[in-house]
Structures are given as C-alpha cells and as structure tokens.
Design an enzyme around this catalytic site. Structure first.
Site, PDB file in Angstrom:
ATOM      1  N   GLY A 145      -1.066  70.981  33.027  1.00  0.00           N
ATOM      2  CA  GLY A 145      -1.625  71.247  31.708  1.00  0.00           C
ATOM      3  C   GLY A 145      -3.139  71.344  31.830  1.00  0.00           C
TER       4      GLY A 145
ATOM      5  N   ASN B  28      14.354  30.935  84.816  1.00  0.00           N
ATOM      6  CA  ASN B  28      14.166  32.275  85.356  1.00  0.00           C
ATOM      7  C   ASN B  28      15.492  33.025  85.285  1.00  0.00           C
ATOM      8  OD1 ASN B  28      13.871  34.553  87.132  1.00  0.00           O
ATOM      9  ND2 ASN B  28      11.959  33.603  87.762  1.00  0.00           N
TER      10      ASN B  28
ATOM     11  N   ARG C 215      13.739  69.331  42.539  1.00  0.00           N
ATOM     12  CA  ARG C 215      13.129  69.936  43.727  1.00  0.00           C
ATOM     13  C   ARG C 215      13.164  69.023  44.951  1.00  0.00           C
ATOM     14  NH1 ARG C 215       7.459  71.999  42.408  1.00  0.00           N
ATOM     15  NH2 ARG C 215       7.650  70.928  40.402  1.00  0.00           N
TER      16      ARG C 215
ATOM     17  N   TYR D 213      20.858  41.051  79.582  1.00  0.00           N
ATOM     18  CA  TYR D 213      21.336  40.891  78.208  1.00  0.00           C
ATOM     19  C   TYR D 213      21.508  39.404  77.929  1.00  0.00           C
ATOM     20  CZ  TYR D 213      24.230  40.633  74.087  1.00  0.00           C
ATOM     21  OH  TYR D 213      24.709  40.307  72.839  1.00  0.00           O
TER      22      TYR D 213
ATOM     23  N   GLY E 165      13.040  61.922  34.562  1.00  0.00           N
ATOM     24  CA  GLY E 165      13.253  63.300  35.004  1.00  0.00           C
ATOM     25  C   GLY E 165      14.208  63.382  36.180  1.00  0.00           C
TER      26      GLY E 165
ATOM     27  N   LYS F 193      19.627  38.721  71.766  1.00  0.00           N
ATOM     28  CA  LYS F 193      20.247  38.698  70.443  1.00  0.00           C
ATOM     29  C   LYS F 193      20.674  37.296  70.074  1.00  0.00           C
ATOM     30  CE  LYS F 193      24.259  38.631  69.139  1.00  0.00           C
ATOM     31  NZ  LYS F 193      25.713  38.726  69.036  1.00  0.00           N
TER      32      LYS F 193
ATOM     33  N   ASN G  45       6.997  65.989  43.464  1.00  0.00           N
ATOM     34  CA  ASN G  45       8.128  66.775  42.973  1.00  0.00           C
ATOM     35  C   ASN G  45       8.989  67.299  44.109  1.00  0.00           C
ATOM     36  OD1 ASN G  45       7.333  66.748  40.121  1.00  0.00           O
ATOM     37  ND2 ASN G  45       5.600  67.943  40.839  1.00  0.00           N
TER      38      ASN G  45
ATOM     39  N   LEU H  60       7.043  56.772  32.786  1.00  0.00           N
ATOM     40  CA  LEU H  60       8.096  57.781  32.618  1.00  0.00           C
ATOM     41  C   LEU H  60       8.772  58.059  33.957  1.00  0.00           C
ATOM     42  CD1 LEU H  60       6.290  60.317  30.236  1.00  0.00           C
ATOM     43  CD2 LEU H  60       7.175  58.015  29.774  1.00  0.00           C
TER      44      LEU H  60
ATOM     45  N   SER I 137      19.949  37.139  90.262  1.00  0.00           N
ATOM     46  CA  SER I 137      20.129  38.513  89.785  1.00  0.00           C
ATOM     47  C   SER I 137      21.602  38.886  89.708  1.00  0.00           C
ATOM     48  CB  SER I 137      19.415  39.487  90.724  1.00  0.00           C
ATOM     49  OG  SER I 137      18.029  39.342  90.545  1.00  0.00           O
TER      50      SER I 137
HETATM   51  C1  UD1 Z   1       3.164  66.950  32.554  1.00  0.00           C
HETATM   52  C2  UD1 Z   1       2.148  67.280  31.443  1.00  0.00           C
HETATM   53  C3  UD1 Z   1       1.034  68.138  32.036  1.00  0.00           C
HETATM   54  C4  UD1 Z   1       0.380  67.422  33.191  1.00  0.00           C
HETATM   55  C5  UD1 Z   1       1.417  67.031  34.218  1.00  0.00           C
HETATM   56  C6  UD1 Z   1       0.790  66.150  35.255  1.00  0.00           C
HETATM   57  C7  UD1 Z   1       3.402  67.380  29.382  1.00  0.00           C
HETATM   58  C8  UD1 Z   1       4.001  68.230  28.358  1.00  0.00           C
HETATM   59  N1  UD1 Z   1       2.820  67.976  30.398  1.00  0.00           N
HETATM   60  O1  UD1 Z   1       3.743  68.176  32.953  1.00  0.00           O
HETATM   61  O2  UD1 Z   1       0.077  68.440  31.032  1.00  0.00           O
HETATM   62  O3  UD1 Z   1      -0.621  68.255  33.762  1.00  0.00           O
HETATM   63  O4  UD1 Z   1       2.478  66.288  33.615  1.00  0.00           O
HETATM   64  O5  UD1 Z   1       1.680  65.906  36.278  1.00  0.00           O
HETATM   65  O6  UD1 Z   1       3.441  66.176  29.245  1.00  0.00           O
HETATM   66  N2  UD1 Z   1       9.905  62.701  32.177  1.00  0.00           N
HETATM   67  C9  UD1 Z   1      10.774  61.860  31.534  1.00  0.00           C
HETATM   68  N3  UD1 Z   1      11.580  62.340  30.566  1.00  0.00           N
HETATM   69  C10 UD1 Z   1      11.532  63.645  30.184  1.00  0.00           C
HETATM   70  C11 UD1 Z   1      10.646  64.493  30.849  1.00  0.00           C
HETATM   71  C12 UD1 Z   1       9.834  64.008  31.839  1.00  0.00           C
HETATM   72  O7  UD1 Z   1      10.826  60.666  31.854  1.00  0.00           O
HETATM   73  O8  UD1 Z   1      12.283  64.002  29.275  1.00  0.00           O
HETATM   74  C13 UD1 Z   1       9.054  62.159  33.250  1.00  0.00           C
HETATM   75  C14 UD1 Z   1       9.334  62.781  34.588  1.00  0.00           C
HETATM   76  O9  UD1 Z   1      10.312  62.049  35.284  1.00  0.00           O
HETATM   77  C15 UD1 Z   1       7.981  62.703  35.264  1.00  0.00           C
HETATM   78  C16 UD1 Z   1       6.996  62.782  34.104  1.00  0.00           C
HETATM   79  O10 UD1 Z   1       7.715  62.465  32.954  1.00  0.00           O
HETATM   80  O11 UD1 Z   1       7.779  61.501  35.925  1.00  0.00           O
HETATM   81  C17 UD1 Z   1       6.342  64.131  33.994  1.00  0.00           C
HETATM   82  O12 UD1 Z   1       7.314  65.095  33.730  1.00  0.00           O
HETATM   83  P1  UD1 Z   1       7.183  66.549  34.294  1.00  0.00           P
HETATM   84  O13 UD1 Z   1       8.332  67.357  33.857  1.00  0.00           O
HETATM   85  O14 UD1 Z   1       6.910  66.520  35.739  1.00  0.00           O
HETATM   86  O15 UD1 Z   1       5.883  67.063  33.519  1.00  0.00           O
HETATM   87  P2  UD1 Z   1       5.065  68.323  33.859  1.00  0.00           P
HETATM   88  O16 UD1 Z   1       5.780  69.508  33.393  1.00  0.00           O
HETATM   89  O17 UD1 Z   1       4.671  68.286  35.285  1.00  0.00           O
HETATM   90 CA    CA Z   2       5.422  66.850  37.385  1.00  0.00          CA
END
Ligand code: UD1
Ligand code: CA
Length: 461
Positions: free
Chosen positions: A142, A379, A14, A368, A10, A353, A230, A7, A407
């Site tokens: 989570g 030399n 931040r 240079y 996102g 270079k 993040n 994944l 030189s």
């Molecule tokens: C998620 C978990 C949480 C866990 C944490 C660990 C869920 C609901 N929660 O939370 O339990 O402890 O990761 O880091 O899964 N992403 C997408 N598409 C989206 C949303 C997210 O690709 O629509 C990707 C983000 O880019 C990221 C990853 O999924 O790489 C995690 O997303 P993020 O929003 O950071 O999840 P957390 O809220 O941290």
């Molecule tokens: Ca995260």
C-alpha cells in the site's frame, strides 16, 4: 494499557506448504513467536492473535505462550481482509487502550520499534499512527498518500492505485498504533468497496481524518524490520537478516564467530566468553556452552550443556552434557543422555549413547559406548563395542575406574569390568572381569608351519 492485535489468519498460499505460514521457522523459532516476543518485550501487556487458516495448529503450538487467540471465520461466505481480521478483536479493546496492529508474518519487527511507535503516538496525541518506510521496490505494498503539508491523507493499495500513485516509494508497513475508542468507532464504518472486495484496515485512516482526528506517520529508517514473509524466498531472506542480528549479539558478548554467514546459533543458546565458533556449526536455543571453547567446524550441538575449554570438531551432540577440558571429534556422536566428566577424549568415529563416562577416560577411535557407566581413567581401545541389545531388550554395562579395554573387544551387556581390570584385545566378554584381572576371551592362535607352500596357494616367484 497497551494491547496488540497480531494478524495471522491469512492462508499463505505462496508458501505452498501443509504447515500454516506463521509456524514456519527462521533461526529455529516460528515466525509468529518473534512477533509475540517483540510485542511483549515492548511492554505490550495483552496480545491478541487473530488466527484462521490452520488456526487450531497454530493455537496448539503456542499453548504455553501467554497470548489470547481469536478465530477469524474463514470460507467464501465470510468477508476477508486486514480490516475484518482486526474486527475480530473489537469487543476486547478498551476505549483508553492503545492498540498496536502487527502481522504474524513479519518477524523482524523489533521491540524497540514497537516501543518508539507507541511513544511517538502518545507524545503527539494521535488517534492513529502508521509505521511507514521508503523502499526501492514498492511493488505490492500500500502506498502512503500525503497532502501538501506532508500529512497522511490515505493509504492506497497497489491494486487500487493510479499510475501516479504507483510511483510513490513510501509504503505502508501494515503496523499501526490506534487509540482504542477511535479504532472501534472507525472499524464500524469500513466497507469492502475496493479492487479486492476486502475489508481494509487502511480505510481507518481516512475515516479518522474525516472525523477531524489527528493521524501521524512514523517513518522508520531501516525497512528490513517490516519485511513480510509470503514465500520461501522471503523466508530465507528474513532468516539471513535474523541470523546476522543473532550472531552480532553473540559477538558483542565476547564470542568469536569465524564466519557469521554460515554459523547458525538459535536465540536462547548461552555461550561463554572467548569461545570460538567455526563455520558450519549449528547450536540450538536450549544449549549452554562455557568459556574458551572451540566449537566446529561443522558441529551440531542440540539441547546440551558443554563446560569450559572444551574442543569439539565436526561432531554431533544431542541432549548430553560434557564437562570441562574435554576433546571431542572429529566425527564423534554423543546421542541423548550421554554425560561426560572432565578431561575426556572422545575421538574419531566414536558413538556414545545413554552413558556416563568418568574424568580422564579416553575412547580415541571407532567405538560404540551404549547404555554404559564408564568410570575414571578408563582406556577404551579402537573398535570396542558395548553390545547392549539382543534384538529385544537393552542392557547396561559397568566399566569401573582404571580399567583397560583392549582394541576390538566386545562387552556383552549386562556385564561388569571391575577396577583395574584388563580386557585383552579382540575378546568377547560375557562374564564379570574381576578386579585387577586380565581377561582373554578369544580362541588361541594356531600356527601351521609351511601351510602356504604345501597348498600351493601362492608361489614364491
Ligand atoms: C497489507 C496492507 C498494505 C501493506 C501491506 C504490508 C491492507 C489492506 N493492506 O497488504 O497496505 O503495505 O499489508 O505488508 O491492510 N490477514 C488476516 N486476515 C485476513 C487478511 C489478512 O489475518 O482476512 C493477515 C495475514 O495473515 C497477514 C496480514 O494480515 O499476516 C496482512 O495480510 P496481507 O493479505 O498479506 O496484506 P497485504 O495485501 O500484503
Ligand atoms: Ca503480505
């Protein structure tokens, strides 16, 4: 077959960056690439990367990487969440496959852990296995809710958790292994009825449990591996851990690193045994360094090949080659396409270079050497300038074997100094220096006797 779904859609707000988060680098490599590489090393045959924000840029960056990109639609009109991200791959998952879910922003995950998760999942015939860890500060993660037998019931997001649940220190890493058929079925049932209005992949766990399927927990000892990035602070944190890992690997291979905390070697660099790396040195991934070299302090060696027993102090070498027993620096600069033979001395404040230099030649100070072919046993005196540029075009110079360039001479290219030629100090050479000749190209000295007294510029008292 094993597949991964990584994944990476996102936004990474931040990071406060114009660059998509997963393209930020640690130890010279984009964080997403670490995840892909770990997955491949763990024998995961097919890797799907879910991109969204900055997706095109991410794809372009990994054109040559053997992965399959799937695009998650982004915008207010579309759902959001880890569950929705995984859904993008639903048509690609085969029933009998094991799907590992990974995050593109969690670069410290090792191939060993992925392999072990897979093994654990298969051995216990689970339909889903969650990778968890116990951490000091679980804020934001989570929480893993277990029943009285210790089995997983569900995962509760920080924002959805009760005060009691918030005290739990076992957290969800976000990494899972699912059996293909079960994952696909469960994905169809998740909704966005939660504090964030998102589709949570975590909801797959209670759905599988409700169907009477076995779900396992794979608790890892070292939570370092699941650190997500993040923010820039977390980027630096992961960089530090990765640097420790990389430097440890080189030390295990027989390289001395005086201070691993401030030595920056990119994974991929090859370094021979008994080489010693002093602090403040940066070595990029495409560099090869031989045995028994001394590199540093404060060197930058980029995409270059260095032979054996080469000493380089406080110098920068870019896209160049240096053969055995050379001695370089301090404060030398080898710019792209410089090729040094054996046993050469390039000393203080010498810049080279796009030039070749033959065995046993020396340029000890303040010179240079640009666009030149310099022979053996040459030399090059202090302050010599190869004048290679007229403001519009560049020209090459040739300095043959056994020559001596006095030189502060200027060699105005294109120009040739033939074998055993000798250029007098301070000369500006514009014509060929013939074999064995001494060439002097400067005004003769005139002495004006008594001139100082006569002018009264300085009195003896
Ligand atoms: C998620 C978990 C949480 C866990 C944490 C660990 C869920 C609901 N929660 O939370 O339990 O402890 O990761 O880091 O899964 N992403 C997408 N598409 C989206 C949303 C997210 O690709 O629509 C990707 C983000 O880019 C990221 C990853 O999924 O790489 C995690 O997303 P993020 O929003 O950071 O999840 P957390 O809220 O941290
Ligand atoms: Ca995260």
């Amino acid at each position: 077959m094993n597949i991964s779904i990584i994944l990476a859609a996102g936004e990474g707000t931040r990071m406060k960056s114009n660059t998509p988060k997963v393209l930020h680098k640690i130890c010279g490599k984009p964080i997403l690439e670490y995840v892909i590489d770990a997955s491949k090393l763990a024998n995961v045959e097919k890797n799907y990367v879910i991109v969204g924000h900055g997706g095109e840029t991410v794809k372009n960056n990994f054109k040559d990487k053997d992965v399959i990109f799937l695009t998650q639609p982004m915008g207010d009109e579309y759902p959001y969440g880890t569950g929705y991200a995984v859904m993008q791959a639903i048509d690609y998952i085969e029933d009998d496959e094991n799907a590992i879910i990974l995050y593109g922003d969690t670069p410290l995950i090792s191939s060993k852990t992925i392999e072990e998760l897979l093994k654990f999942h298969k051995k216990n015939q689970y339909k889903g296995t969650v990778l968890t860890a116990i951490v000091e500060d679980p804020t934001g993660y989570g929480r893993i809710i277990r029943d009285e037998k210790g089995e997983i019931l569900k995962i509760v997001e920080h924002k959805d958790a009760t005060d009691k649940e918030l005290n739990i220190k076992e957290i969800n890493s976000g990494i899972y292994c699912f059996s293909g058929k079960n994952l696909k079925e469960a994905l169809k049932e998740i909704d966005n009825d939660n504090a964030q209005g998102e589709y949570y992949i975590t909801d797959v766990i209670p759905i599988l449990k409700a169907k009477g399927e076995n779900v396992g927990i794979y608790l890892i000892d070292n939570p370092d591996e699941i650190h997500g990035i993040n923010s820039r602070v977390q980027l630096a944190f992961c960089e530090k851990i990765m640097r420790e890992r990389i430097n440890q690997k080189y030390m295990e291979e027989g390289i001395t690193i005086i201070n691993p905390e401030n030595t920056y070697i990119e994974l991929g660099a090859k370094i021979g045994r008994d080489s010693i790396i002093y602090p403040g040195t940066i070595i990029t991934k495409d560099t090869i360094i031989g045995e028994e070299c001394i590199i540093g302090e404060n060197c930058r060696i980029e995409n270059s090949k260095i032979g054996n027993k080469v000493h380089i102090y406080s110098s920068t070498i870019t896209e160049s080659t240096v053969d055995d027993n050379c001695n370089i620096g301090p404060y030398a600069h080898l710019r792209p396409n410089s090729h040094l033979g054996k046993n050469i001395k390039i000393g203080n404040f010498v810049e080279v270079k796009n030039s070749t230099i033959g065995d046993n030649s020396k340029a000890g100070h303040l010179a240079y050497i640009g666009d030149a072919d310099v022979g053996k046993n040459v030399n090059i005196g202090c302050g010599v300038v190869f004048v290679n540029y007229n403001g519009r075009e560049k020209f090459r110079s040739t300095v043959e074997d056994n020559t001596f360039i006095g030189s502060n001479a200027n060699l105005v290219a294109p120009v040739v100094v033939r074998e055993w030629g000798y250029v007098a100090a301070g000369s500006t050479i514009t014509d060929e220096v013939k074999e064995g000749n001494l060439s002097i190209a400067r005004a003769r000295q005139i002495n004006k006797e008594g001139w100082v007294d006569k002018k009264g510029y300085r009195t003896k008292e």
